[in-house]
Enzyme design. Sequence first.
Site, PDB file in Angstrom:
ATOM      1  CE  LYS A   1     -13.004  -3.578   1.367  1.00 40.37           C
ATOM      2  NZ  LYS A   1     -13.818  -3.654   2.588  1.00 40.37           N
TER       3      LYS A   1
ATOM      4  CE  LYS B   1      -3.991  -2.147   2.253  1.00 51.61           C
ATOM      5  NZ  LYS B   1      -4.856  -2.186   3.456  1.00 51.61           N
TER       6      LYS B   1
ATOM      7  CE  LYS C   1      -6.803  -9.382  -1.685  1.00 51.59           C
ATOM      8  NZ  LYS C   1      -6.982  -9.492  -0.236  1.00 51.59           N
TER       9      LYS C   1
END
Length: 334
Positions: A200, A115, A197
């Site tokens: 969202k 991130k 994967k």
Amino acid sequence: MTASRPIVLSGIQPSGQLLISHFVGAMRNWVAMQDTHDSLFMLVDLHAITVAQNPAELRARCYDFVALYLACGLDPQKNTIFAQSHVSAHAELGWVLNCHTHMGELERMTQFKDKSTRAGAVINVGLFDYPVLMAADILLYQATHVPVGADQKQHLELTRDLAIRFNHQFGPIFTVPEPFIPETGARIMSLQDPGKKMSKSDPSALSYIALLDEPATILKKFKKAVTDSGSEIRFDPVEKPGVANLLTLLSIFSGRAIPEWEQHFAGQGYGALKVQTAEAVIAFLSPIQARFAALRADEAALDAILADGAARARVRAEQTLRRVYDALGFLPRR
């Protein structure tokens, strides 16, 4: 209450949307465990603010998530369902555990590395530190098992390390939790990139199916799903990851085994597989969406469920926190 049942705790951040991957990898397992486990399921709102949130949108999503928890089958009479921010002991224990966590342990977290290197990422202390708050979430309730995806297993290892470290110094305060990782269906892949994967946070809405997507949207997304070279429909995650992902979803949402579908599609093309998968998902989600609409319309009822869950969670959390504070030598609360 917990003498004969393992204690399980889990939750999902109310950021973005709840996807079919959340249902497959987490929520259906929650529903299956509610009769056999002492279960606590959180709305993980404190973790959600590690990235900037619009307050009105966050509040609306929180209600959406709670309604979806219930619509997918969680029974508030069988489980403790609550908002993380409604139990202050999470933040309190989080601070204590911060003082027993090494900087190097958090710097090694792969999710933080991922991130923090994204373009335009704003790195705050909460994003760096949230595995410690996750540890507090788990240890507060003496959880014996934690349903986690493979990408969260490293964080659970930190939780175990912190529990062992604290217990070694202060005595048997915390239960050392074990991971619960389903063997099948735990990792649903992106419809646009079957090598990663379904998420969202993906910038392309075509990559995922949300639990509240309309039927026409679901059909459109599956028709645009990336498949593989060739035309044979067979389950081969290495050579045919796109087809394997669709077959996995079709099997899960239809209730029929993958070999049955491989035989069914013999001689047919990928188009038939995409449409059949879309139809299975639409049929499965239809009653969930209907229940959601009815539940979401009554925010007062959702508030009451959260208040009851928080009250029950608070009693349990405070028991652990008092033991921790006493072990540390803090003055007793009168």
